[in-house]
Design a protein around this motif. Structure first.
Motif, PDB file in Angstrom:
ATOM      1  N   ASP A   1      41.280  52.327  41.898  1.00  0.00           N
ATOM      2  CA  ASP A   1      41.385  51.145  41.054  1.00  0.00           C
ATOM      3  C   ASP A   1      42.689  51.203  40.266  1.00  0.00           C
ATOM      4  O   ASP A   1      42.852  52.034  39.377  1.00  0.00           O
ATOM      5  N   ALA A   2      43.632  50.324  40.614  1.00  0.00           N
ATOM      6  CA  ALA A   2      44.907  50.224  39.916  1.00  0.00           C
ATOM      7  C   ALA A   2      45.049  48.868  39.248  1.00  0.00           C
ATOM      8  O   ALA A   2      46.152  48.366  39.051  1.00  0.00           O
ATOM      9  N   THR A   3      43.927  48.256  38.874  1.00  0.00           N
ATOM     10  CA  THR A   3      43.971  46.934  38.251  1.00  0.00           C
ATOM     11  C   THR A   3      44.600  46.979  36.869  1.00  0.00           C
ATOM     12  O   THR A   3      45.090  45.955  36.385  1.00  0.00           O
ATOM     13  N   ALA A   4      44.613  48.130  36.208  1.00  0.00           N
ATOM     14  CA  ALA A   4      45.229  48.233  34.886  1.00  0.00           C
ATOM     15  C   ALA A   4      46.710  47.883  34.947  1.00  0.00           C
ATOM     16  O   ALA A   4      47.251  47.273  34.032  1.00  0.00           O
ATOM     17  N   VAL A   5      47.374  48.245  36.046  1.00  0.00           N
ATOM     18  CA  VAL A   5      48.794  47.951  36.217  1.00  0.00           C
ATOM     19  C   VAL A   5      48.998  46.693  37.068  1.00  0.00           C
ATOM     20  O   VAL A   5      50.112  46.215  37.213  1.00  0.00           O
ATOM     21  N   GLY A   6      47.911  46.144  37.598  1.00  0.00           N
ATOM     22  CA  GLY A   6      48.006  44.945  38.428  1.00  0.00           C
ATOM     23  C   GLY A   6      48.069  45.240  39.911  1.00  0.00           C
ATOM     24  O   GLY A   6      48.357  44.360  40.712  1.00  0.00           O
ATOM     25  N   GLY A   7      47.769  46.490  40.300  1.00  0.00           N
ATOM     26  CA  GLY A   7      47.844  46.893  41.706  1.00  0.00           C
ATOM     27  C   GLY A   7      46.578  46.659  42.488  1.00  0.00           C
ATOM     28  O   GLY A   7      46.553  46.905  43.689  1.00  0.00           O
ATOM     29  N   GLY A   8      45.520  46.224  41.850  1.00  0.00           N
ATOM     30  CA  GLY A   8      44.274  45.937  42.544  1.00  0.00           C
ATOM     31  C   GLY A   8      43.521  47.196  42.935  1.00  0.00           C
ATOM     32  O   GLY A   8      43.732  48.273  42.390  1.00  0.00           O
TER      33      GLY A   8
END
Length: 175
Positions: free
Chosen positions: A65-72
């Motif tokens: 989960d890389a949603t914190a940086v916007g990576g989805g």
């Protein structure tokens, strides 16, 4: 001879103890079992990042989960490297500079591991030093002619005084 033997034995035991307490640090075994390693740890927006972990065990997979940086979200798949799972994501070009937490959750155990990713405006490979080093007032040639003259005068007086003292000592006049 006996002293040398003791010294060598003590050194060998110290090295062996160090290797026994931290085998992963010397053997190059990859990521620690309880965390998510992010490579590179610092990226510019638009670059990709790779993550790996050994927390999910042999043949373990994980959901990243890389949603914190916007990576989805992304998948971590098992590799041939001692039970590691590896995955890749891209940092969007709209990402703002800062430190972001990247998370992976193991598929079978549900264990959650995290690692940090730093987003910067310039990559470390693109930074080139320029200019001079700012180390203080300056060298022998100070910032002005008055300071230079004062320094040269002080050196001349010291040299003359030292020469006079050495000359008196050589003549036996006493000091």
């Amino acid at each position: 001879m006996r002293r040398t033997a003791r010294l060598l034995t003590g050194t060998a035991l110290a090295v062996a103890a160090g290797l026994a307490t931290a085998p992963g640090a010397y053997a190059g075994e990859g990521p620690a079992p309880g965390r998510l390693d992010v490579y590179p740890s610092s990226v510019v927006p638009g670059d990709g990042a790779t993550v790996n972990t050994a927390a999910c065990g042999e043949n373990g997979s994980a959901a990243g989960d890389a949603t914190a940086v916007g990576g989805g979200t992304f998948a971590l798949a098992p590799t041939t490297h001692r039970g590691e799972a590896i995955g890749r994501f891209t940092v969007p070009s709209s990402a703002h500079p800062g430190t972001y937490e990247i998370v992976a959750t193991c598929g079978e155990s549900g264990r959650r591991v995290a690692g940090d990713l730093e987003v910067t405006l310039t990559s470390a490979a693109q930074v080139h030093p320029r200019g001079s080093v700012k180390t203080g007032v300056g060298g022998a040639l100070g910032p002005g002619p008055v300071q230079t003259a004062a320094g040269v005068t002080a050196l001349a007086v010291a040299a003359a005084g030292g020469t006079w003292l050495l000359h008196r000592r050589a003549r036996g006049d006493g000091i």
